[in-house]
Every structure is written in structure tokens, then in C-alpha cells.
Design a protein around this motif. Structure first.
Motif, mmCIF file in Angstrom:
data_model
loop_
_atom_site.group_PDB
_atom_site.id
_atom_site.type_symbol
_atom_site.label_atom_id
_atom_site.label_comp_id
_atom_site.label_asym_id
_atom_site.label_seq_id
_atom_site.Cartn_x
_atom_site.Cartn_y
_atom_site.Cartn_z
ATOM 1 N N GLN A 237 -46.360 37.622 -32.345
ATOM 2 C CA GLN A 237 -47.740 37.150 -32.414
ATOM 3 C C GLN A 237 -48.204 36.881 -33.840
ATOM 4 O O GLN A 237 -49.403 36.969 -34.133
ATOM 5 N N GLU A 238 -47.301 36.558 -34.745
ATOM 6 C CA GLU A 238 -47.692 36.271 -36.120
ATOM 7 C C GLU A 238 -48.077 34.802 -36.300
ATOM 8 O O GLU A 238 -49.005 34.488 -37.037
ATOM 9 N N ALA A 239 -47.363 33.906 -35.640
ATOM 10 C CA ALA A 239 -47.662 32.479 -35.765
ATOM 11 C C ALA A 239 -48.836 32.076 -34.869
ATOM 12 O O ALA A 239 -49.631 31.222 -35.239
ATOM 13 N N ALA A 240 -48.914 32.708 -33.704
ATOM 14 C CA ALA A 240 -49.990 32.394 -32.761
ATOM 15 C C ALA A 240 -50.231 33.602 -31.860
ATOM 16 O O ALA A 240 -49.270 34.231 -31.416
ATOM 17 N N PRO A 241 -51.464 33.912 -31.578
ATOM 18 C CA PRO A 241 -51.761 35.027 -30.673
ATOM 19 C C PRO A 241 -51.134 34.790 -29.298
ATOM 20 O O PRO A 241 -51.191 33.679 -28.763
ATOM 21 N N GLY A 242 -50.475 35.820 -28.770
ATOM 22 C CA GLY A 242 -49.877 35.734 -27.446
ATOM 23 C C GLY A 242 -48.478 35.153 -27.420
ATOM 24 O O GLY A 242 -47.854 35.083 -26.367
ATOM 25 N N LEU A 243 -47.940 34.737 -28.567
ATOM 26 C CA LEU A 243 -46.615 34.118 -28.623
ATOM 27 C C LEU A 243 -45.644 35.004 -29.398
ATOM 28 O O LEU A 243 -45.944 35.464 -30.487
ATOM 29 N N THR A 244 -44.479 35.238 -28.808
ATOM 30 C CA THR A 244 -43.422 36.014 -29.444
ATOM 31 C C THR A 244 -42.184 35.132 -29.540
ATOM 32 O O THR A 244 -41.915 34.337 -28.656
ATOM 33 N N CYS A 245 -41.413 35.286 -30.624
ATOM 34 C CA CYS A 245 -40.281 34.398 -30.887
ATOM 35 C C CYS A 245 -39.132 35.173 -31.514
ATOM 36 O O CYS A 245 -39.347 36.161 -32.212
ATOM 37 N N VAL A 246 -37.922 34.710 -31.267
ATOM 38 C CA VAL A 246 -36.734 35.202 -31.945
ATOM 39 C C VAL A 246 -35.997 33.971 -32.476
ATOM 40 O O VAL A 246 -35.906 32.952 -31.797
ATOM 41 N N ALA A 247 -35.485 34.043 -33.716
ATOM 42 C CA ALA A 247 -34.827 32.887 -34.337
ATOM 43 C C ALA A 247 -33.585 33.321 -35.096
ATOM 44 O O ALA A 247 -33.525 34.438 -35.609
ATOM 45 N N VAL A 248 -32.603 32.432 -35.138
ATOM 46 C CA VAL A 248 -31.365 32.666 -35.881
ATOM 47 C C VAL A 248 -31.017 31.408 -36.660
ATOM 48 O O VAL A 248 -31.340 30.295 -36.241
ATOM 49 N N VAL B 68 -36.216 30.832 -29.733
ATOM 50 C CA VAL B 68 -36.693 30.917 -28.355
ATOM 51 C C VAL B 68 -38.014 31.659 -28.410
ATOM 52 O O VAL B 68 -38.140 32.670 -29.101
ATOM 53 N N ALA B 69 -38.996 31.153 -27.692
ATOM 54 C CA ALA B 69 -40.321 31.766 -27.707
ATOM 55 C C ALA B 69 -40.828 31.952 -26.283
ATOM 56 O O ALA B 69 -40.384 31.278 -25.350
ATOM 57 N N GLY B 70 -41.744 32.879 -26.151
ATOM 58 C CA GLY B 70 -42.348 33.128 -24.848
ATOM 59 C C GLY B 70 -43.650 33.877 -24.987
ATOM 60 O O GLY B 70 -44.025 34.311 -26.082
ATOM 61 N N HIS C 20 -46.088 36.747 -25.102
ATOM 62 C CA HIS C 20 -45.868 38.102 -25.626
ATOM 63 C C HIS C 20 -45.831 39.170 -24.529
ATOM 64 O O HIS C 20 -45.000 40.072 -24.592
ATOM 65 N N HIS C 21 -46.661 39.054 -23.541
ATOM 66 C CA HIS C 21 -46.749 40.095 -22.522
ATOM 67 C C HIS C 21 -45.566 40.123 -21.555
ATOM 68 O O HIS C 21 -45.388 41.090 -20.836
ATOM 69 N N ARG C 22 -44.719 39.086 -21.559
ATOM 70 C CA ARG C 22 -43.572 39.097 -20.637
ATOM 71 C C ARG C 22 -42.258 38.645 -21.279
ATOM 72 O O ARG C 22 -41.277 38.431 -20.583
ATOM 73 N N PHE C 23 -42.222 38.511 -22.579
ATOM 74 C CA PHE C 23 -41.032 38.037 -23.282
ATOM 75 C C PHE C 23 -40.526 39.124 -24.212
ATOM 76 O O PHE C 23 -41.256 39.585 -25.087
ATOM 77 N N GLU C 24 -39.284 39.559 -24.008
ATOM 78 C CA GLU C 24 -38.667 40.561 -24.884
ATOM 79 C C GLU C 24 -37.618 39.853 -25.732
ATOM 80 O O GLU C 24 -36.524 39.548 -25.260
#
Length: 87
Positions: A14-25, A40-42, A44-48
Motif C-alpha cells: 500500500q505504498e504506491a496506492a491505498p489498497g494495492l499490494t505488489c511484489v516485483a523482481v 504482480v499486484a493485487g 491488499h486485503h486478499r493478496f499475499e
């Protein structure tokens, strides 16, 4: 940043946008430096993000191998593949 460089993976919770979580390589080039990235992003409440990290790393590794192989073949191309077409 040091941890991201060491682990080769970055998380955005949630750093780039509220409610959004991301993992990057990164996708590494032949010189060992990053040339691109995958993420890959999703929601926040349902993305691990750690669940997707291993697969994302495998895809990035295969992409790096393909880019390295393509660069080796680039010299044999009948046109300059590094320049956009004049269409």
C-alpha cells in the motif's frame, strides 16, 4: 534498498496506492545488471505477495535467459532490431 538488492525482490504494501499490494523482481541482463522488471499486484486485503514470489523469480530467470540468448542472435538479424521500425 539494501535488502531489496540483497534479496532480489521488492514488496510494496500500500505504498504506491491505498489498497494495492505488489511484489516485483528484476530481470537481469548478461552483465548482471537489471534491464527490466516483473511485478504482480493485487488488492491488499486478499493478496499475499510472498505466495507469488517464487513463481515470479522463476519467470524472471527464464526471461533473463531468453533475453541473453536473443542478444547473442541479434548480430545475425537482417535489420537493426534495437531501432524501432519506420512504419
Amino acid at each position: 534498498m539494501r535488502r531489496i538488492r540483497q534479496d532480489g525482490i521488492a514488496y510494496d504494501r500500500q505504498e504506491a496506492a491505498p489498497g494495492l499490494t505488489c511484489v516485483a523482481v528484476p530481470i537481469m541482463g548478461a552483465t548482471g545488471r537489471p534491464v527490466a522488471a516483473l511485478s504482480v499486484a493485487g488488492a491488499h486485503h486478499r493478496f499475499e505477495p510472498s505466495r507469488y514470489a517464487p513463481a515470479l523469480r522463476r519467470v524472471a530467470f527464464e526471461a533473463a535467459r531468453a533475453l541473453t540468448a536473443a542478444k547473442g542472435r541479434q548480430a545475425a538479424a537482417p535489420y537493426d532490431v534495437s531501432r524501432p521500425s519506420a512504419a
